[in-house]
Every structure is written in structure tokens, then in C-alpha cells.
Design a protein around this motif. Structure first.
Motif, PDB file in Angstrom:
ATOM      1  N   ALA A  73       0.394  42.689  39.608  1.00 57.77           N
ATOM      2  CA  ALA A  73      -0.244  43.436  40.687  1.00 57.77           C
ATOM      3  C   ALA A  73       0.748  43.738  41.809  1.00 57.77           C
ATOM      4  N   ALA A  74       1.579  42.760  42.154  1.00 62.72           N
ATOM      5  CA  ALA A  74       2.575  42.966  43.211  1.00 62.72           C
ATOM      6  C   ALA A  74       3.596  44.027  42.789  1.00 62.72           C
ATOM      7  N   VAL A  76       3.072  46.520  40.721  1.00 65.98           N
ATOM      8  CA  VAL A  76       2.419  47.834  40.757  1.00 65.98           C
ATOM      9  C   VAL A  76       2.311  48.331  42.193  1.00 65.98           C
ATOM     10  N   ARG A  77       1.899  47.456  43.091  1.00 64.11           N
ATOM     11  CA  ARG A  77       1.794  47.851  44.504  1.00 64.11           C
ATOM     12  C   ARG A  77       3.150  48.320  45.040  1.00 64.11           C
ATOM     13  N   ASN A  78       4.217  47.668  44.602  1.00 66.96           N
ATOM     14  CA  ASN A  78       5.554  48.051  45.039  1.00 66.96           C
ATOM     15  C   ASN A  78       5.898  49.466  44.586  1.00 66.96           C
ATOM     16  N   LEU A  80       3.703  51.909  43.801  1.00 63.59           N
ATOM     17  CA  LEU A  80       2.843  52.849  44.513  1.00 63.59           C
ATOM     18  C   LEU A  80       3.305  53.051  45.949  1.00 63.59           C
ATOM     19  N   SER A  81       3.809  51.992  46.555  1.00 64.59           N
ATOM     20  CA  SER A  81       4.290  52.089  47.928  1.00 64.59           C
ATOM     21  C   SER A  81       5.518  53.004  48.007  1.00 64.59           C
ATOM     22  N   GLU A  86      -0.595  54.629  47.520  1.00 64.79           N
ATOM     23  CA  GLU A  86      -1.549  53.514  47.595  1.00 64.79           C
ATOM     24  C   GLU A  86      -2.980  53.968  47.846  1.00 64.79           C
ATOM     25  N   SER A  87      -3.156  54.976  48.702  1.00 65.24           N
ATOM     26  CA  SER A  87      -4.508  55.407  49.063  1.00 65.24           C
ATOM     27  C   SER A  87      -5.026  56.538  48.182  1.00 65.24           C
TER      28      SER A  87
END
Length: 303
Positions: A73-74, A76-78, A80-81, A86-87
Motif C-alpha cells: 500500500a505504501a 502504491v501511494r508513493n 500515485l503521489s 491520489e485524489s
């Protein structure tokens, strides 16, 4: 090469900056050195209403040796950031299937349909395998019972191969297929049961039926899948197993349209665009969707 990468990255960032919503798919695998890798692909519709896909990242996990959910998850968030998404992500599809198609087809536990392809290849070449298996130090040759069991397995898995192939396209929208295809899959297993020759084959079919009901039937209760199905002119309410879920999908669609009309006001005038609808395919034993739809229509005729 670095300049080319930077140039393409800038172009993709510009394209994605104009996208309001998108979906991502993720594919994870582990190297022989036990390093965890993750590929993230973005899917979006451009201003010309064309479906597009682009690979955002194909790199090691943030902690390559940690394969748990938190680390994934971390990671993937990286990703997307980095792409400012992200939004904008409204759907995520993930699996552990390998994207590499090998010339020698064999079973891979993390690849969809690999067992079916393996069995299909064995049955297609069984006449040529027998002389090879009769050689010294070779595995025991296949018996008549083995062949019958493999034929049963092929019969059982054929609908799964059809469904996953139809739902795995990256060049067209497939969300509206999830409900009718999976419902057709469950009913297709019922039809396949009568064609099976072995006890083991029948047991495997029953096991898959039970698991499919647990994992598949809840799709009808998900808002996105409901809307996609009822808005698809090929399926509408006939794509649902449950009449109640079909009615709930209609209510959800009415509410969504009402909300959008209030929020958006009058639509802008423009030339109407035609949307191509794929014709229904001719049903056979491995394609459960048409039979499921025809069955739903016949039930309504009898009422």
C-alpha cells in the motif's frame, strides 16, 4: 535514453493533469533473489472518449523484502503521489498474475488460467506424449482414467478461461461485464456438471460452484458494477441474477442521473456521438454469458 524517458514522462504528466478520474491495475511478483516488484498501470478516458492505459511504475517495493499489505500500500501511494493521482483514482484492480507469456505453457500458481492451458496442451498432444512416457526414467504414462479426469478438468475450467479473457481487456471498458459474466459462470458450472465423467471431476465442480457463489454473487450489490451493467444496452436488467438487485440498480441510476442534472444544469449542445455495441457471441459450452441472458429472458416470457 534518460532524455527520452524524461520527455515521455512530462508528456504523460500533462495528459494525466487533464484527467478527472482514472483507475489503476497492479501486478506484483517476486524475483529469484526474493525481491518484491510492483507494476502500476493507469487507465483513463481522454477528451475524445478513448480508453487509454500507461505504465506508471515498474520498480521494487519500497522495502523489497517485505511483501505484506502495508508495504505494498505504501509503495502504491508513493507512485500515485509522484503522478499527482491520489485524489483521482476511483477503482483499483489487483492480482498476482505474471504478465509474461511463455512459449512453453505450464502451470503457474500466480497466473490466471495456467492450469487450463496446461491441461488443454496435454490433451492436444496426448498421442505424442505416450511414446515419450514409455521411455526409461520417464514419468508413468497417462492411463485412460487420467485422460478422463483431464477432460473433466478441461470442461470445468473452460468457462473460467472465457470469463477471465473477456474481463482482462485493457483496450475497452469491461466493468459492465463483471455481473453478467460471473453470473453466467455459476450457471455454466451447473450445466457442465452433467457432462462430467469422473467422481473427482464432479467433486471439483461442486467445490468451484460453492466458492464461486461466495466470491461472485456479492458483485451485484456493488454500486459501480450495478450502474455499469444496467447502463450497458446489451444487458440492462437481464444481466442480474437477482430481480431485487436489478431494481436497485435502476433506482441507483435514476438517483445518479437526477443528482448530475441538478449539479450540472443543462447539458451543452453538440453533435451526438454513436457508441459501437459489440454483437452477442454465439453461445457454446465454454461461453456461459449468452445462455444466462437467454435464460433470464425466457423466465420473463413465462411469467
Amino acid at each position: 535514453m534518460k532524455n527520452m524517458y524524461a520527455d515521455l514522462t512530462s508528456k504523460l504528466q500533462l495528459i494525466l493533469s487533464e484527467v478527472d478520474q482514472c483507475a489503476i491495475t497492479m501486478d506484483g511478483w517476486t524475483s529469484r533473489a526474493n525481491d518484491g516488484y510492483l507494476t502500476v498501470t493507469v487507465h483513463f478516458i481522454n477528451e475524445s472518449f478513448e480508453l487509454n492505459a500507461a505504465v506508471l511504475s515498474r520498480e521494487k517495493l519500497m522495502d523489497p523484502f517485505n511483501h505484506n499489505a502495508e508495504n505494498i500500500a505504501a509503495s502504491v501511494r508513493n507512485v500515485l503521489s509522484k503522478w499527482n493521482l491520489e485524489s483521482k483514482v476511483i477503482a483499483i484492480v489487483t492480482d498476482n498474475a505474471s504478465a509474461m507469456i511463455k512459449s512453453l505453457i505450464h502451470e503457474v500458481s500466480t497466473r490466471w488460467n495456467s492450469a487450463f492451458k496446461m491441461v488443454e496442451r496435454i490433451l492436444a498432444t496426448k498421442e505424442f506424449l505416450s511414446p515419450v512416457l514409455s521411455l526409461s526414467r520417464a514419468p508413468d504414462p497417462l492411463t485412460a482414467n487420467d485422460i478422463e479426469l483431464l477432460e473433466d478438468i478441461q470442461t470445468i475450467l473452460a468457462p473460467f478461461d472465457y470469463v477471465t479473457t473477456q474481463c482482462s481487456s485493457s483496450s475497452k471498458v469491461t466493468c459492465s461485464l463483471s455481473v453478467p459474466l460471473t453470473n453466467g459462470l455459476v450457471e455454466g458450472l451447473n450445466d457442465q456438471f452433467g457432462r462430467l465423467k469422473t467422481v473427482n471431476g464432479q467433486q471439483a465442480c461442486r467445490f468451484l460452484q460453492d466458492k464461486a457463489r461466495i466470491r461472485i454473487f456479492p458483485f451485484e450489490e456493488r454500486s459501480t458494477a450495478r450502474l455499469a451493467t444496467i447502463m450497458d444496452p446489451r444487458y440492462k436488467k437481464e444481466g442480474f441474477r437477482s430481480p431485487f438487485n436489478a431494481e436497485q440498480a435502476a433506482v441507483l441510476l435514476e438517483r445518479s442521473l437526477s443528482t448530475n442534472m441538478i449539479a450540472g444544469g443543462d447539458a451543452e449542445e453538440g453533435d451526438p456521438q454513436e457508441t459501437a455495441v459489440e454483437p452477442p457471441v454465439t453461445p457454446n459450452a465454454a461461453e456461459p454469458l449468452p445462455k444466462f441472458l437467454f435464460s433470464n429472458i425466457e423466465k420473463k416470457k413465462d411469467q
